[in-house]
Design an enzyme around this catalytic site. Sequence first.
Site, PDB file in Angstrom:
ATOM      1  N   GLU A   1       1.095  -1.207   0.065  1.00  0.00           N
ATOM      2  CA  GLU A   1      -0.080  -0.161  -0.159  1.00  0.00           C
ATOM      3  C   GLU A   1       0.954   1.337   0.404  1.00  0.00           C
ATOM      4  O   GLU A   1       0.920   2.184   1.143  1.00  0.00           O
ATOM      5  CB  GLU A   1      -1.248  -0.100   1.434  1.00  0.00           C
ATOM      6  CG  GLU A   1      -1.883  -1.161   1.199  1.00  0.00           C
ATOM      7  CD  GLU A   1      -2.717  -1.312   2.149  1.00  0.00           C
ATOM      8  OE1 GLU A   1      -3.027  -0.473   3.375  1.00  0.00           O
ATOM      9  OE2 GLU A   1      -3.552  -2.179   2.601  1.00  0.00           O
TER      10      GLU A   1
ATOM     11  N   GLU B   1      -6.636 -10.445  -1.088  1.00  0.00           N
ATOM     12  CA  GLU B   1      -6.933 -10.905  -0.162  1.00  0.00           C
ATOM     13  C   GLU B   1      -8.999 -10.102  -0.470  1.00  0.00           C
ATOM     14  O   GLU B   1      -9.070  -9.743   0.129  1.00  0.00           O
ATOM     15  CB  GLU B   1      -6.590  -9.002   0.504  1.00  0.00           C
ATOM     16  CG  GLU B   1      -4.897  -9.509   1.233  1.00  0.00           C
ATOM     17  CD  GLU B   1      -4.627  -7.544   1.762  1.00  0.00           C
ATOM     18  OE1 GLU B   1      -5.824  -7.574   2.491  1.00  0.00           O
ATOM     19  OE2 GLU B   1      -3.728  -7.655   1.835  1.00  0.00           O
TER      20      GLU B   1
HETATM   21  C1  XIL Z   1      -6.344  -6.778   8.323  1.00  0.00           C
HETATM   22  C2  XIL Z   1      -6.167  -8.236   9.444  1.00  0.00           C
HETATM   23  O1  XIL Z   1      -7.252  -8.478   8.302  1.00  0.00           O
HETATM   24  C3  XIL Z   1      -7.197  -6.439  10.236  1.00  0.00           C
HETATM   25  O2  XIL Z   1      -7.702  -8.146  11.172  1.00  0.00           O
HETATM   26  C4  XIL Z   1      -6.406  -5.974  10.919  1.00  0.00           C
HETATM   27  O3  XIL Z   1      -7.224  -5.564  11.867  1.00  0.00           O
HETATM   28  C5  XIL Z   1      -5.875  -4.746  10.494  1.00  0.00           C
HETATM   29  O4  XIL Z   1      -5.461  -5.009   9.023  1.00  0.00           O
HETATM   30  N1  XIL Z   1      -5.161  -4.498   3.536  1.00  0.00           N
HETATM   31  C6  XIL Z   1      -4.021  -5.453   4.065  1.00  0.00           C
HETATM   32  C7  XIL Z   1      -4.234  -5.837   5.644  1.00  0.00           C
HETATM   33  O5  XIL Z   1      -3.609  -5.646   3.790  1.00  0.00           O
HETATM   34  O6  XIL Z   1      -3.055  -6.688   5.811  1.00  0.00           O
HETATM   35  C8  XIL Z   1      -4.926  -6.049   6.299  1.00  0.00           C
HETATM   36  O7  XIL Z   1      -5.819  -6.671   7.150  1.00  0.00           O
HETATM   37  C9  XIL Z   1      -6.314  -5.497   5.373  1.00  0.00           C
HETATM   38  C10 XIL Z   1      -6.098  -4.620   4.214  1.00  0.00           C
END
Ligand code: XIL
Length: 366
Positions: A155, A260
């Site tokens: 990101e 994701e």
């Molecule tokens: C999220 C997790 O799922 C949560 O448990 C945590 O509280 C916050 O992060 N982008 C990403 C992930 O790269 O690491 C994130 O994961 C969601 C968005």
Amino acid sequence: MFSKKSAKAVSTAILMAGATTGFAQSIPSLKDTFKNDFGIGTALNNGQIEERDPAMTQLIVSQFNMATPENVMKSALIHPKWDTYDFVVPDKLVAFGKKHNIKINGHTLVWHSQLPSFIRGIHSKDSIQTFFNDHIKTVAGRYKDNIFSWDVVNEALNEDGTLRKTVFLDYLGEGYIAEAFRLTQQAAPNVELYYNDYNNEQPAKRAGCIELIKKVQASGARIDGVGIQGHWHVGRVPFKDIEESILQYSALGLKVMFTELDIEVLPRNFQGADVSQRMASNPSLNPYTAGLPDEVQKQLAADYEALFKLFLKHKDKVTRVTLWGVNDANSWLNGWPVRGRTNYPLLFDRNNQPKPAFYSVVALKK
Ligand code: XIL
């Protein structure tokens, strides 16, 4: 492999089996279904890594051949103090992968969120540089022989494709991205290295992402793949942008991954997955506490089907599809961007049962 009819028959059998045993043994397996196409991953939390629930473990190992730690390798958790690393659960994750033949994608070395709190007290370029170097060297070095890949940088882009203002950009300048790849490669020469982001299928952000990748390549550092997170919304999956992105990223010589994936069904007023963005809780934002209406369930299944169809069309370019969680109960979307909601974004429901979306995806391979 499965016709729609036989998938339905299997589904009924499973519901019955699930009702008596609490876990269905005979459901089709995603990893087997797509074994000649791409890897199938999931995100794992502490309880899953520690195998606290046997039915959950069984579901994970029967369905997935790749996994990403949902939180435990983020810097706040793995590097809580300047000189202290906590490898207890990350080591268990690596052992879990080895035991169950699941490839681990490390997530993530360089990210502006979930940073250790001591970073806030650092105000010099030298100290940030030392943190950055030590962190990558220590964490990537520890797992150099037993994880498959790293989300090296996560990101780093704004929605308009410019570089996000972070502690790393502020103190180290834009070269920090290529430097992260160089340092990871040095510490873990046999591990695949990726850039990961959300909304990087959107045209402006995608253009910035392409520029970022080209700069890493021009620096001489290795970058093997790009992850499109894929936090999308039901009925609004941007299929055209996704297909263009697969083609454009792969034209740079990179593997393309959906890292994701989840398709959220609840209302919100912005797009993307910036974990610092939140909305106040309000009952109208949590409409499906008693169950998902049929028409939404159908739309969810149709979206998943169309997505996997697209992934299959480009299976020579797409190497992995990772769902962000195992079942709907685990999903981070129950707590973000609004706390305490009942969301339904994944392929397995709260009782580990396959949803209609699961069967529409599996039915693509007959
Ligand atoms: C999220 C997790 O799922 C949560 O448990 C945590 O509280 C916050 O992060 N982008 C990403 C992930 O790269 O690491 C994130 O994961 C969601 C968005």
